[in-house]
Design a protein around this motif. Structure first.
Motif, PDB file in Angstrom:
ATOM      1  N   THR A   4       0.867  -1.164   0.000  1.00  0.00           N
ATOM      2  CA  THR A   4       0.000   0.000   0.000  1.00  0.00           C
ATOM      3  C   THR A   4       0.902   1.212   0.000  1.00  0.00           C
ATOM      4  N   ARG A   5       0.340   2.367  -0.003  1.00  0.00           N
ATOM      5  CA  ARG A   5       1.144   3.586  -0.088  1.00  0.00           C
ATOM      6  C   ARG A   5       2.094   3.742   1.097  1.00  0.00           C
ATOM      7  N   GLN A   6       1.656   3.441   2.308  1.00  0.00           N
ATOM      8  CA  GLN A   6       2.474   3.704   3.479  1.00  0.00           C
ATOM      9  C   GLN A   6       2.808   2.450   4.284  1.00  0.00           C
ATOM     10  N   ARG A   7       2.447   1.286   3.789  1.00  0.00           N
ATOM     11  CA  ARG A   7       2.681   0.047   4.532  1.00  0.00           C
ATOM     12  C   ARG A   7       2.900  -1.099   3.551  1.00  0.00           C
ATOM     13  N   GLN A   8       3.894  -1.919   3.853  1.00  0.00           N
ATOM     14  CA  GLN A   8       4.169  -3.079   3.021  1.00  0.00           C
ATOM     15  C   GLN A   8       4.395  -4.292   3.919  1.00  0.00           C
ATOM     16  N   GLU A   9       3.842  -5.418   3.494  1.00  0.00           N
ATOM     17  CA  GLU A   9       4.052  -6.665   4.213  1.00  0.00           C
ATOM     18  C   GLU A   9       4.957  -7.556   3.371  1.00  0.00           C
ATOM     19  N   ILE A  10       5.938  -8.170   4.032  1.00  0.00           N
ATOM     20  CA  ILE A  10       6.939  -8.977   3.356  1.00  0.00           C
ATOM     21  C   ILE A  10       6.921 -10.380   3.934  1.00  0.00           C
ATOM     22  N   THR A  11       7.027 -11.367   3.045  1.00  0.00           N
ATOM     23  CA  THR A  11       7.236 -12.750   3.451  1.00  0.00           C
ATOM     24  C   THR A  11       8.448 -13.256   2.694  1.00  0.00           C
ATOM     25  N   ALA A  12       9.433 -13.794   3.427  1.00  0.00           N
ATOM     26  CA  ALA A  12      10.679 -14.250   2.823  1.00  0.00           C
ATOM     27  C   ALA A  12      10.969 -15.688   3.247  1.00  0.00           C
ATOM     28  N   ALA A  13      11.576 -16.442   2.331  1.00  0.00           N
ATOM     29  CA  ALA A  13      11.897 -17.852   2.585  1.00  0.00           C
ATOM     30  C   ALA A  13      13.279 -18.037   3.205  1.00  0.00           C
ATOM     31  N   SER A  14      14.120 -16.999   3.158  1.00  0.00           N
ATOM     32  CA  SER A  14      15.476 -17.115   3.707  1.00  0.00           C
ATOM     33  C   SER A  14      15.906 -15.769   4.287  1.00  0.00           C
ATOM     34  N   ASN A  15      16.962 -15.793   5.075  1.00  0.00           N
ATOM     35  CA  ASN A  15      17.501 -14.544   5.628  1.00  0.00           C
ATOM     36  C   ASN A  15      17.971 -13.612   4.514  1.00  0.00           C
ATOM     37  N   GLU A  16      18.599 -14.185   3.498  1.00  0.00           N
ATOM     38  CA  GLU A  16      19.102 -13.368   2.391  1.00  0.00           C
ATOM     39  C   GLU A  16      17.948 -12.679   1.664  1.00  0.00           C
ATOM     40  N   GLU A  17      16.873 -13.436   1.419  1.00  0.00           N
ATOM     41  CA  GLU A  17      15.719 -12.849   0.758  1.00  0.00           C
ATOM     42  C   GLU A  17      15.087 -11.765   1.626  1.00  0.00           C
ATOM     43  N   ALA A  18      14.994 -12.015   2.931  1.00  0.00           N
ATOM     44  CA  ALA A  18      14.441 -11.021   3.848  1.00  0.00           C
ATOM     45  C   ALA A  18      15.269  -9.746   3.811  1.00  0.00           C
ATOM     46  N   ASP A  19      16.580  -9.867   3.858  1.00  0.00           N
ATOM     47  CA  ASP A  19      17.459  -8.691   3.809  1.00  0.00           C
ATOM     48  C   ASP A  19      17.242  -7.900   2.525  1.00  0.00           C
ATOM     49  N   GLN A  20      17.174  -8.600   1.394  1.00  0.00           N
ATOM     50  CA  GLN A  20      16.991  -7.918   0.107  1.00  0.00           C
ATOM     51  C   GLN A  20      15.642  -7.198   0.050  1.00  0.00           C
ATOM     52  N   LEU A  21      14.589  -7.893   0.452  1.00  0.00           N
ATOM     53  CA  LEU A  21      13.262  -7.286   0.402  1.00  0.00           C
ATOM     54  C   LEU A  21      13.141  -6.119   1.379  1.00  0.00           C
TER      55      LEU A  21
END
Length: 69
Positions: A4-21
């Motif tokens: 959304t404009r002011q909020r984003q939800e992230i789901t990552a499968a690995s630490n590396e992916e989480a860091d990138q996202l």
């Protein structure tokens, strides 16, 4: 990833992916925060590999804070 404009939800499968996202989302919200000139960024870990990144009036402008929810 839910965006959304002011909020984003992230789901990552690995630490590396989480860091990138997380880095990409924080950069995007930093640009928006600069335009608004009054919000900081709050990163909340909501579960394993799950995060919410949002602009927050509770965080000083120019600051990024991390918490767990």
């Amino acid at each position: 990833m839910v965006i959304t404009r002011q909020r984003q939800e992230i789901t990552a499968a690995s630490n590396e992916e989480a860091d990138q996202l997380l880095n990409a989302v924080v950069e995007d919200l930093q640009q928006l925060a600069r335009r608004e000139g009054r919000y900081g960024i709050l990163v909340t870990k909501t579960g394993p590999g799950r995060f919410t990144v949002e602009l927050s009036e509770d965080v000083p402008f120019g600051v990024t804070e991390e918490t767990t929810g």
